[in-house]
Scaffold this active site. Structure first.
Site, PDB file in Angstrom:
ATOM      1  N   SER A   1       3.274  -8.655  -8.715  1.00 11.36           N
ATOM      2  CA  SER A   1       2.472  -8.871  -7.515  1.00 11.36           C
ATOM      3  C   SER A   1       1.783  -7.570  -7.127  1.00 11.36           C
ATOM      4  CB  SER A   1       3.362  -9.345  -6.352  1.00 11.36           C
ATOM      5  OG  SER A   1       4.286  -8.326  -5.992  1.00 11.36           O
ATOM      6  N   LYS A   2       1.020  -7.619  -6.046  1.00 10.78           N
ATOM      7  CA  LYS A   2       0.273  -6.437  -5.602  1.00 10.78           C
ATOM      8  C   LYS A   2       1.191  -5.270  -5.257  1.00 10.78           C
ATOM      9  CE  LYS A   2      -3.855  -8.764  -3.818  1.00 10.78           C
ATOM     10  NZ  LYS A   2      -4.681  -9.020  -2.621  1.00 10.78           N
ATOM     11  N   ARG A   3       2.400  -5.575  -4.787  1.00 16.27           N
ATOM     12  CA  ARG A   3       3.291  -4.483  -4.401  1.00 16.27           C
ATOM     13  C   ARG A   3       3.764  -3.680  -5.610  1.00 16.27           C
ATOM     14  NH1 ARG A   3       8.806  -5.889  -4.824  1.00 16.27           N
ATOM     15  NH2 ARG A   3       9.157  -8.056  -5.444  1.00 16.27           N
TER      16      ARG A   3
END
Length: 469
Positions: free
Chosen positions: A238-240
């Site tokens: 994911s973006k994290r």
């Protein structure tokens, strides 16, 4: 043997992200390796989530990565006439049927099945009723009640699904929309797709699709389900974890070939080799070498690989990629030998094109932006004589080739008795305004005689000025 035909079929509900790009890459590389065809299909039957902006973003990302498609783009929203024809074929052959059970009734069936220790599935109430199409009816596929459906997966190996655990799944909703599994099979059949490479989140869809292929008397494609890409904590990417849209990496100064190289290594290997050109990937890629273990996305490794690709790419091929970053900063950069020379001096020290553009600033300004600490440390009164002698000698030279510069510096050092290390930093600061730059001789040769002399003399004036004292 028939020609290999692969496909990439994204849903246009967002930008193309790393996981989707890797799926596309595997299919594209295999088609290129096998001298086959790569088909692009946009699965846009979800009118609520699908947007033209997302479609354009997918095209933009694939084009930047260099993954040109041979056929398409095809849009599922324009193919409803085909789905209707195949639905009729299944209805007419008795392999599908109309069902009028409400969603509440089906939910009750599933609840009762679970209470009885079985699978939560539709119980086949309308299977043999011979119903006709009505306002609220759906079409269900008549799944076999006994036996097993076998998936021979080129990545995961053989997977066996017991037919009794599958229910009569819906292939057309009451609003007339085909379901995912049905539309995909019709599309792949009519487009001649014979190799399907996709993420392993689709494994549970595959037995339903195999049953549809058999019901439609169509040969099965080769299936390969690759593990998902994970973040450093082994959870879904994911973006994290640093994973963004593909075009975000472009905007951060990554080269497309570096992104391709990194993505392919998240699930494919060729011995211990890590660095690949695109031509090498096409030559060596084989689905037999796709791994069963999930790839872990590591932004630091991607950055390091990008630096390697920048080093390995000739300046003239880097130029089109760097130019937009120079333009963004307002520099009067143009394609040509000067830009190529600038790149040659910077590429060994640059991890990204953004970094390279920032380092190139002194090449494109009339006056360098002096770092005050560097000026205070290196542009002192005792260096004026050295800078003046050097400026005079370089001004008398016909050109500033490395050989001529070495001779001029040598003569100044011999006359003054100063070591090269003592003069290099003042010259660097005088020319670039900073203490870090490409090699002195290569930089001066690229910058040219006129600009070099002007900057040396400007630095001398700066030292002599009240502010420089």
């Amino acid at each position: 043997m028939s020609q290999t035909v692969t496909r990439f079929a994204p849903s246009p509900s967002g930008y193309l992200h790393i996981g989707g790009a890797r799926t596309a890459l595997f299919s594209w590389l295999y088609a290129r390796h096998m001298k086959g065809r790569f088909v692009l299909r946009i699965e846009d039957t979800d009118a609520v989530r699908s947007t033209r902006e997302s479609v354009d973003a997918i095209f933009e990302a694939l084009n930047w990565l260099g993954m040109a498609w041979d056929e398409g783009p095809f849009f599922q929203s324009e193919r409803f006439h085909l789905y209707e024809a195949f639905l009729k074929k299944l209805i007419d052959s008795g392999q599908a049927y109309y069902c009028t059970c409400s969603s509440e009734k089906v939910e009750l069936m599933r609840k009762r099945a679970m209470e009885a220790g079985g699978k939560p599935k539709y119980d086949g109430s309308c299977r043999e009723k011979g119903l006709s199409k009505s306002k609220d009816s759906v079409i269900r596929f008549k799944s076999p009640l006994l036996g097993a459906t076998v998936l021979e997966d080129v990545v995961k190996g053989r997977i066996v699904f017991q037919n009794q655990e599958m229910d009569d799944f819906i292939i057309q909703r009451s609003d007339g929309m085909p379901t995912y599994n049905f539309a995909v099979v019709v599309d792949d059949i009519t487009m001649g797709i014979n190799t399907v490479l996709r993420g392993d989140d689709h494994v549970m869809n595959t037995p339903k699709q195999i049953l549809l292929y058999k019901a439609l008397d169509s040969p099965l494609p080769t299936f390969g389900h690759v593990p998902m890409v994970l973040g450093h904590d082994r959870t879904r990417l994911s973006k994290r974890h640093g994973a963004m849209s593909v075009t975000a990496y472009r905007d951060m100064g990554y080269l497309p070939q570096a992104v391709l190289n990194y993505l392919v290594r998240l699930g494919w290997s060729y011995g211990d080799q890590e660095f690949f050109t695109v031509d090498e990937l096409i030559s060596k890629f084989d689905i037999k070498n796709l791994g069963r273990s999930a790839g872990v996305f590591n932004p630091e490794k991607l950055l390091a690989l990008n630096a390697e690709h920048i080093k390995a790419t000739p300046p003239e091929k880097l130029a089109p990629h760097l130019l937009p970053f120079l333009k963004q900063r307002g520099y009067p950069a143009e394609k040509g030998q000067y830009l190529n020379n600038v790149i040659a001096t910077l590429k060994l020290r640059s991890k990204t094109l953004v970094e390279m553009a920032e380092s190139a600033s002194f090449y494109y300004v009339d006056k360098p932006d002096y770092d005050s600490k560097a000026v205070k440390t290196f542009l002192k009164a005792d260096i004026i004589e050295v800078l003046e002698m050097l400026a005079d000698k370089l001004e008398q030279a016909e050109d500033l080739s490395v050989e001529i510069q070495e001779k001029a510096f040598g003569e100044v050092l011999e006359t003054t008795g100063i070591k090269f290390g003592k003069v290099a930093q003042p010259v660097r600061v005088a020319i670039t305004g900073k203490t870090v730059s490409p090699g002195i001789f290569e930089m001066i040769e690229t910058l040219g005689k006129d600009r070099t002399i002007l900057r040396l003399r400007a630095a001398i004036d700066l030292i002599k000025s009240p502010q420089g004292e």
